[in-house]
Design a protein around this motif. Structure first.
Motif: not given
Ligand code: CUA
Length: 385
Positions: A159-161, A233-239, A241-246
């Motif tokens: 989370q989140w990198w 891009q991270c493709a699994e909802l992970c919290g 900042s999921h959308a900021l896990m490039g």
């Molecule tokens: Cu890691 Cu979404």
């Protein structure tokens, strides 16, 4: 709302009463009808240039397989749609009810021939799709021949990198963050896991997603063919900042240097081995005017999570599930904070002085450094090329 609608319809009625108004109305109808398909194309984002996340511009063997099946299904479905619409339109005209004719059309109930035909055709279509697709699934999940050189990288979602630990060849022992560097035309196996929650590794032009699960290790084997820089891009909802896990996949040429286009920018890519050599080198001690940054970096407890290899007092971070990105060559990366920001001293200062403002929920706490200290630390970190 109803008042407004009434006004519009009143306007139309008034226009329709005049010959010129009538012409204007029909013209408007034609324009609106012609504009609709164009509007749909625009909404679909159609463009001749491959977009950074275009799954139909594959750059790996796996990407080519999944793009092939997408096209196969698309063309097959389009052909079926065309045939069905043609038959339906023909029947609509040919068997139109005639005035005064009240007889029932010929009934097809219990017609064995028809039943067989409309069972057999869909079955054949499903088989025609399933058989090659199963072959594709096995091709995409195959393991590389152990006798050939394979680049092996452990990939850990946090989370989140993303953290990359290189396990083979000259790159063995290298740890990088958010940018995965690979040689073109070489077999690669990534081993996916997670340090906290479920993430998913996804670089669309590479083809396929793979979940990164805590306590599990899933392999993903492929060969990246075309040198270049590709967004992921991270493709699994992970919290939060999921959308900021490039992430970025950077495919280097095997030898020599080439220039690639990345979002309209020309960027030089050195050979993979030369990148590895630079990354394996320890950090150079800072020049005099950047020493303050290094001192503050140590004083503000940054080294308890971040490793800088080669500088005294900065290489104490134990590599663990909770440690942050290795910063030994942070200045050479394109982005920071999992590619949320472009890598430059201003952005580094912004990021470290208030991480939660850039990435909500960030594990790096706010208030560790003052904005003034952040500037000095950022200047030092930027120099770590
Ligand atoms: Cu890691 Cu979404």
């Amino acid at each position: 709302m109803s008042h407004r609608l009434l006004t519009l319809s009143a306007l139309r009625n008034r226009l329709a009463q005049h010959p010129a108004g009538k012409t204007a109305l029909s013209l408007l109808k034609v324009v609106a009808t012609a504009a609709l398909p164009l509007l749909l194309l625009w909404l679909a984002g159609c463009s001749s240039e491959p977009a950074p996340r275009d799954t139909h511009a594959p750059v790996s063997d796996n990407g080519e397989i999944s793009s092939f099946f997408y096209s196969l299904l698309l063309y097959l479905d389009a052909a079926i749609l065309a045939i069905v619409v043609a038959v339906w339109a023909y029947a609509l005209v040919k068997f139109k009810k005639q005035a005064g004719d009240d007889t029932l059309p010929e009934q097809s109930h219990g017609n064995m021939k028809l039943e067989v035909i409309w069972t057999a055709i869909p079955t054949l279509i499903v088989v025609a799709i399933t058989v090659p697709m199963l072959v594709g699934v096995f091709q995409m999940s195959k393991r590389h021949d152990p006798n050939q050189p394979v680049v092996e990288v452990d990939v850990t979602g946090k989370q989140w990198w993303w953290e990359f630990d290189y396990k083979s060849g000259t790159a063995s022992g290298l740890h990088t963050a958010n940018e995965l560097h690979l040689p073109a035309g070489t077999a690669v196996t990534l081993h996916m896991t997670s340090a906290d929650v479920i993430h998913a590794w996804w670089v669309p032009r590479l083809g396929g997603k793979r979940d990164a699960n805590p306590g599990r290790n899933y392999p993903m084997s492929f060969t990246a063919k075309t040198p270049g820089i590709y967004d992921g891009q991270c493709a699994e909802l992970c919290g939060s900042s999921h959308a900021l896990m490039g992430t970025k996949l950077i495919v280097h040429p095997l030898a020599g240097e080439i220039e690639v286009d990345y979002k309209g920018q020309k960027i030089k890519l050195e050979s993979y081995e030369s990148w590895v050599r630079e990354q394996q080198a320890p950090a150079k001690p800072p020049v005099a005017e950047l020493e303050k940054g290094l001192r503050l970096f140590k004083e503000r407890t940054c080294p308890s999570c971040h490793l800088i290899q080669g500088l005294e007092g900065t290489d104490i971070a134990a590599r663990s599930a909770t440690s942050g990105p290795n910063l030994t060559h942070v200045g050479s990366r394109m982005g920071i904070a999992a590619n949320t920001l472009v890598n430059n001293p201003e952005n580094i200062a912004k990021w470290i002085s208030k991480p939660s403002a850039v990435k909500p929920g960030s594990k790096m706490p706010d208030g560790l450094v003052t904005p003034e200290d952040a500037k000095a630390i950022a200047a030092f970190l930027s120099s770590l090329k």
